[in-house]
Design an enzyme around this catalytic site. Structure first.
Site, short mmCIF file in Angstrom:
data_model
loop_
_atom_site.label_atom_id
_atom_site.label_comp_id
_atom_site.label_asym_id
_atom_site.label_seq_id
_atom_site.Cartn_x
_atom_site.Cartn_y
_atom_site.Cartn_z
N GLU A 290 -89.63 103.91 -1.19
CA GLU A 290 -91.07 103.75 -1.05
C GLU A 290 -91.82 104.99 -1.53
O GLU A 290 -92.98 104.89 -1.93
CB GLU A 290 -91.41 103.47 0.42
CG GLU A 290 -92.69 102.69 0.62
CD GLU A 290 -92.82 102.16 2.03
OE1 GLU A 290 -92.68 100.93 2.21
OE2 GLU A 290 -93.07 102.95 2.94
N HIS A 311 -63.74 98.29 -0.77
CA HIS A 311 -63.03 97.04 -1.01
C HIS A 311 -63.95 95.94 -1.53
O HIS A 311 -63.54 94.79 -1.64
CB HIS A 311 -62.32 96.60 0.27
CG HIS A 311 -61.24 97.55 0.71
ND1 HIS A 311 -59.91 97.32 0.48
CD2 HIS A 311 -61.32 98.76 1.32
CE1 HIS A 311 -59.20 98.34 0.95
NE2 HIS A 311 -60.03 99.22 1.47
N LYS A 425 -97.78 90.44 0.24
CA LYS A 425 -98.65 90.00 1.34
C LYS A 425 -99.82 89.17 0.81
O LYS A 425 -100.19 88.14 1.38
CB LYS A 425 -99.18 91.19 2.12
CG LYS A 425 -98.11 92.02 2.83
CD LYS A 425 -98.74 93.19 3.56
CE LYS A 425 -97.68 94.08 4.19
NZ LYS A 425 -98.28 95.24 4.88
#
Length: 452
Positions: A290, A311, A425
């Site tokens: 951010e 793995h 948003k």
């Protein structure tokens, strides 16, 4: 006490001689800009000297509220998203018993998390679990209108009041929000909740050492005094007047930016060999992603838990595109001791390890992995942490915060804003026909119709 240590030798070997030293004047300028408040985002620099400004009276106030919740609740739900929950969860998970969700620990309430997703199943399962149980809520939201958090708090507030009565609910619901404005502040004042303030000059991802992180951590039973003490010592160790070669935050910022700009290493993997650090890595991902990911620039922050992810991701790290570098958080001393057992049949062929500390095996896996990755062309930075405790987590938190501020300024972006977070948003509200979004709703529906 010994500070955490930084080893960049296995990263610097991928750079031309003198490259890191050439960053010294740029780093100095970045530190001066932070100290003098002359950088972009200078209205969000409250974290810079936060550790040294935290008083004993303030910590006592936090602890008193935490103790009230601890006394009255078997479960405490932290409602928050992003920086409003990741820092607290990082510390709590790192210090908790790995199986605390199964352990019958009557001394400490179980801290749960909500408001960080919009999953109907999760919310239904959480509220079902809390039926008939003594629980409280810490609602963390600057505005009180963030969809994920506001939804969870609506549900939990109502349930808490129904189960425990409004009088008790008033004492077990705590608000951490803006000092004066916003829906969460209005609700807290109206209902008479104990409340703490999110400082205006501290962004969410830098807020671990504010009530945002300190209250949930104290509720979980961990020493916030030691957490702050570690951060305070790291604040001194990374101050602007500390020599470049001795300042681990300056060194880390310079090395990672040199690898990015000069070697094209555009992905940083934070790796650990201690599964308790999983959520610490999640907090780190937000802090750097951010802060640096803007203006079409920024190192992509990724995380792996080793040896588990060797793995699954080990092949790509070893032989995939050489666009990565690695920062390993290494815990020097475990808090428990267990020996590798002997087995008479030895069908797995592991008796050569019998009698050794399990941690010794883990440390050799760590060293072997670092050597293999360096041989495979992956620059490697190592952070050595003496113990996984509150004091050293405080050091780690402030170290990464300070390095992040410097690194973002070296990248020539504003490390303290996040304009891109609002894009989803706006689309979501338009799709949901939120009042005030009529024009956006029409435009997005027309777009979807064309794309259908």
């Amino acid at each position: 006490m010994q500070n955490i240590q930084l080893d960049v030798t296995k990263a610097v070997q991928f750079l031309n001689a003198g490259t890191v030293e050439a960053y010294e004047p740029k780093v100095k300028a970045a530190q001066e800009a932070l100290e003098n408040g002359t950088c972009q985002g200078n209205d969000f620099l409250g974290w810079l000297h936060l550790p040294s400004s935290i008083s004993e009276a303030f910590l006592a106030d936090i602890q008193a509220t935490a103790d009230r919740l601890r006394h009255n609740c078997r479960y405490v739900v932290v409602c928050g998203i992003g920086g409003s929950y990741l820092g607290a969860r990082a510390v709590i998970e790192a210090l908790s018993n790995s199986l605390c969700w199964l352990a019958d620990d009557k001394a400490n309430p179980v801290v749960l998390f909500a408001g960080n997703n919009i999953s109907e199943d999760y919310l239904a399962e959480l509220t079902e679990f809390l039926k008939g149980k003594d629980f409280g809520v810490i609602n963390i939201s600057k505005s009180g209108t963030t969809t994920e958090t506001a939804l969870a708090f609506r549900l939990l507030k109502k349930q808490c009041e129904q189960q425990r009565g409004k009088h008790v609910a008033k004492d077990v619901i705590v608000a951490i929000t803006d000092a004066h404005k916003g829906a969460a502040r209005v609700t807290a004042d109206k209902e008479g909740y104990t409340s703490f303030v999110i400082p205006d000059n501290v962004g969410g991802r830098f807020s671990v050492l504010t009530p945002v992180g300190l209250l949930p951590i104290a509720v979980a039973g961990f020493d916030i005094h030691q957490l702050v003490a570690g951060a305070r010592d790291m604040e001194k160790a990374t101050a602007a007047d500390v020599a470049f070669n001795d300042n681990i935050a300056a060194q880390y910022a310079a090395v990672r930016q040199a690898l990015y700009t000069q070697q094209g290493k555009k992905i940083e993997i934070i790796a650990d060999f201690q599964p308790k650090l999983h959520y610490f890595a999640e907090w780190w991902k937000q802090l750097y992603g951010e802060s640096e990911g803007k203006d079409n620039k920024g190192i992509f922050p990724a995380a792996c838990d080793f040896t588990t992810d060797l793995h699954s991701m080990g092949q790509w790290i070893q032989q995939g595109e050489r666009s990565i570098f690695e920062t390993v958080i290494s815990i020097e001393h475990t808090e428990r001791e267990m020996l590798f057992p002997n087995d008479e049949e030895n069908l797995d062929g592991l008796n050569f390890l019998a009698g050794k500390r399990v941690d010794e095996v883990n440390k050799m896996a760590e060293l072997g992995t670092r050597l293999a990755h360096v041989d495979g062309g992956v620059p490697n930075i190592r952070l050595s942490v003496p113990h996984l405790n509150a004091y050293y987590l405080g050091q780690l938190i402030y170290f990464f915060e300070k390095a992040c501020g410097i690194s973002g300024l070296l990248e020539e972006v504003n490390p303290f804003n996040q304009p891109g977070v609002e894009a989803y948003k706006k689309n979501m509200f338009a799709l949901l026909n939120k009042p005030g979004y009529e024009a956006e709703s029409k435009a997005i529906q027309e777009r979807l119709a064309k794309e259908a």
